[in-house]
Design a protein around this motif. Structure first.
Motif, mmCIF file in Angstrom:
data_model
loop_
_atom_site.group_PDB
_atom_site.id
_atom_site.type_symbol
_atom_site.label_atom_id
_atom_site.label_comp_id
_atom_site.label_asym_id
_atom_site.label_seq_id
_atom_site.Cartn_x
_atom_site.Cartn_y
_atom_site.Cartn_z
ATOM 1 N N LEU A 259 -4.934 -3.466 7.352
ATOM 2 C CA LEU A 259 -3.642 -4.086 7.073
ATOM 3 C C LEU A 259 -2.556 -3.071 6.745
ATOM 4 O O LEU A 259 -1.394 -3.233 7.153
ATOM 5 C CB LEU A 259 -3.788 -5.081 5.913
ATOM 6 C CG LEU A 259 -2.490 -5.739 5.435
ATOM 7 C CD1 LEU A 259 -1.909 -6.630 6.525
ATOM 8 C CD2 LEU A 259 -2.733 -6.534 4.157
ATOM 9 N N LEU A 260 -2.896 -2.031 5.993
ATOM 10 C CA LEU A 260 -1.892 -1.135 5.426
ATOM 11 C C LEU A 260 -0.919 -0.552 6.452
ATOM 12 O O LEU A 260 0.286 -0.453 6.162
ATOM 13 C CB LEU A 260 -2.577 -0.010 4.647
ATOM 14 C CG LEU A 260 -3.265 -0.446 3.345
ATOM 15 C CD1 LEU A 260 -3.986 0.739 2.707
ATOM 16 C CD2 LEU A 260 -2.255 -1.048 2.372
ATOM 17 N N PRO A 261 -1.348 -0.162 7.642
ATOM 18 C CA PRO A 261 -0.377 0.404 8.592
ATOM 19 C C PRO A 261 0.723 -0.569 9.011
ATOM 20 O O PRO A 261 1.766 -0.139 9.513
ATOM 21 C CB PRO A 261 -1.247 0.799 9.795
ATOM 22 C CG PRO A 261 -2.615 0.953 9.244
ATOM 23 C CD PRO A 261 -2.719 -0.061 8.151
ATOM 24 N N HIS A 262 0.502 -1.855 8.794
ATOM 25 C CA HIS A 262 1.475 -2.864 9.198
ATOM 26 C C HIS A 262 2.419 -3.259 8.065
ATOM 27 O O HIS A 262 3.319 -4.078 8.272
ATOM 28 C CB HIS A 262 0.748 -4.095 9.729
ATOM 29 C CG HIS A 262 -0.220 -3.787 10.827
ATOM 30 N ND1 HIS A 262 0.188 -3.365 12.070
ATOM 31 C CD2 HIS A 262 -1.580 -3.805 10.848
ATOM 32 C CE1 HIS A 262 -0.877 -3.152 12.832
ATOM 33 N NE2 HIS A 262 -1.957 -3.398 12.110
ATOM 34 N N MET A 263 2.206 -2.700 6.866
ATOM 35 C CA MET A 263 3.077 -2.993 5.729
ATOM 36 C C MET A 263 4.261 -2.041 5.724
ATOM 37 O O MET A 263 4.129 -0.864 6.074
ATOM 38 C CB MET A 263 2.303 -2.873 4.414
ATOM 39 C CG MET A 263 1.079 -3.779 4.309
ATOM 40 S SD MET A 263 1.436 -5.538 4.550
ATOM 41 C CE MET A 263 2.535 -5.862 3.152
ATOM 42 N N MET A 264 5.414 -2.539 5.298
ATOM 43 C CA MET A 264 6.648 -1.756 5.328
ATOM 44 C C MET A 264 6.974 -1.179 3.958
ATOM 45 O O MET A 264 6.785 -1.843 2.931
ATOM 46 C CB MET A 264 7.809 -2.635 5.808
ATOM 47 C CG MET A 264 7.651 -3.166 7.208
ATOM 48 S SD MET A 264 9.045 -4.230 7.678
ATOM 49 C CE MET A 264 8.552 -4.695 9.341
ATOM 50 N N GLY A 265 7.491 0.037 3.939
ATOM 51 C CA GLY A 265 8.062 0.639 2.747
ATOM 52 C C GLY A 265 7.152 0.601 1.546
ATOM 53 O O GLY A 265 5.956 0.917 1.619
ATOM 54 N N PHE A 266 7.740 0.196 0.396
ATOM 55 C CA PHE A 266 7.000 0.150 -0.863
ATOM 56 C C PHE A 266 5.877 -0.882 -0.845
ATOM 57 O O PHE A 266 4.975 -0.831 -1.682
ATOM 58 C CB PHE A 266 7.947 -0.141 -2.026
ATOM 59 C CG PHE A 266 8.945 0.958 -2.280
ATOM 60 C CD1 PHE A 266 8.531 2.218 -2.690
ATOM 61 C CD2 PHE A 266 10.293 0.731 -2.095
ATOM 62 C CE1 PHE A 266 9.435 3.225 -2.925
ATOM 63 C CE2 PHE A 266 11.214 1.743 -2.329
ATOM 64 C CZ PHE A 266 10.780 2.998 -2.744
ATOM 65 N N ASN A 267 5.946 -1.833 0.090
ATOM 66 C CA ASN A 267 4.906 -2.853 0.139
ATOM 67 C C ASN A 267 3.531 -2.254 0.438
ATOM 68 O O ASN A 267 2.507 -2.815 0.054
ATOM 69 C CB ASN A 267 5.239 -3.912 1.189
ATOM 70 C CG ASN A 267 6.400 -4.798 0.770
ATOM 71 O OD1 ASN A 267 6.721 -4.892 -0.411
ATOM 72 N ND2 ASN A 267 7.041 -5.429 1.728
ATOM 73 N N ARG A 268 3.518 -1.115 1.123
ATOM 74 C CA ARG A 268 2.237 -0.516 1.471
ATOM 75 C C ARG A 268 1.499 -0.049 0.223
ATOM 76 O O ARG A 268 0.309 -0.332 0.049
ATOM 77 C CB ARG A 268 2.445 0.650 2.436
ATOM 78 C CG ARG A 268 1.136 1.277 2.900
ATOM 79 C CD ARG A 268 1.370 2.351 3.941
ATOM 80 N NE ARG A 268 2.025 1.815 5.123
ATOM 81 C CZ ARG A 268 2.250 2.519 6.230
ATOM 82 N NH1 ARG A 268 1.874 3.783 6.296
ATOM 83 N NH2 ARG A 268 2.847 1.978 7.264
ATOM 84 N N ALA A 269 2.199 0.655 -0.678
ATOM 85 C CA ALA A 269 1.555 1.143 -1.901
ATOM 86 C C ALA A 269 1.123 -0.016 -2.795
ATOM 87 O O ALA A 269 0.039 0.016 -3.390
ATOM 88 C CB ALA A 269 2.504 2.072 -2.650
ATOM 89 N N LYS A 270 1.955 -1.059 -2.891
ATOM 90 C CA LYS A 270 1.594 -2.208 -3.721
ATOM 91 C C LYS A 270 0.344 -2.904 -3.178
ATOM 92 O O LYS A 270 -0.536 -3.317 -3.935
ATOM 93 C CB LYS A 270 2.764 -3.199 -3.781
ATOM 94 C CG LYS A 270 3.960 -2.698 -4.563
ATOM 95 C CD LYS A 270 4.978 -3.790 -4.821
ATOM 96 C CE LYS A 270 5.682 -4.230 -3.567
ATOM 97 N NZ LYS A 270 6.791 -5.185 -3.868
#
Length: 203
Positions: free
Chosen positions: A73-84
């Motif tokens: 999933l992580l590669p598809h998350m944008m910006g700060f949303n990836r770390a969260k």
């Protein structure tokens, strides 16, 4: 005689009002406390009773519990949303099932023709997205009812998530939600809300 307050005008107890709405917030950080399968089951068993049009119930929930699933999933998350998303105790993909009509003979037994009225895939996707979005909102309230916090995010690549997790094309991802016990600095300052008279009119 004192006029009743808005709190008193509701059937729900004030502490429950606070838990679900006034004190509840979108969480940005979480503790390491796990979110159990039993909690998720209890949440769903509550919110499944909330209404959808024609009882269509198109919401589908994919829980990402393994590191391998989270990594997809992580590669598809944008910006700060990836770390969260990387650090949340539990991550869920909330999606709409565009073939929801297959279940209508069981869900709407008094309308035997209901399934056949959704043969148009464009109409079916519209109905699926609208009603699954309603159910997603109910799901967030259910998370709060369990004493947890939800961190819903639309900042992701839906086409990428769909290709990764729903390659058969049946489901459409709507929102990614992080779930857990809120951690330190979980909240931003409360943003303003529109008041009743700005929103509600009488004709």
């Amino acid at each position: 005689m004192t006029a009743p307050s808005a709190t008193d005008a509701l059937a729900l107890a004030p502490d429950a009002q606070d838990l679900l709405f006034r004190q509840a917030r979108t969480a940005n950080t979480f503790t390491a406390d796990p979110v159990t399968d039993e909690q998720i089951r209890a949440i769903y068993d509550l919110v499944k009773y909330a209404p959808t049009s024609l009882n269509t119930q198109p919401l589908r929930v994919v829980l990402l519990r393994t590191p391998q699933a989270r990594a997809r999933l992580l590669p598809h998350m944008m910006g700060f949303n990836r770390a969260k998303t990387e650090t949340a105790p539990l991550v869920a993909i909330l999606a709409a099932d565009t073939e929801f009509h297959e279940h209508l003979p069981r869900l709407v037994p008094f309308r035997p023709e209901a399934r056949d009225s959704f043969q148009d895939p464009t109409l079916r996707e519209h109905v699926a997205r609208f009603n699954a979005t309603l159910q997603a909102a109910y799901f967030f309230i259910g998370i709060r009812a369990a004493g947890l916090a939800a961190g819903p995010m639309s900042g992701f690549d839906p086409a990428g998530v769909d290709a990764e997790f729903f390659p058969d094309g049946r489901h459409r991802s709507l929102v990614i939600v992080n779930i857990g016990v809120p951690g330190p600095e979980a909240w931003f300052d409360r943003l303003p809300r529109l008041e009743h008279d700005e929103v509600v009119s009488v004709r």
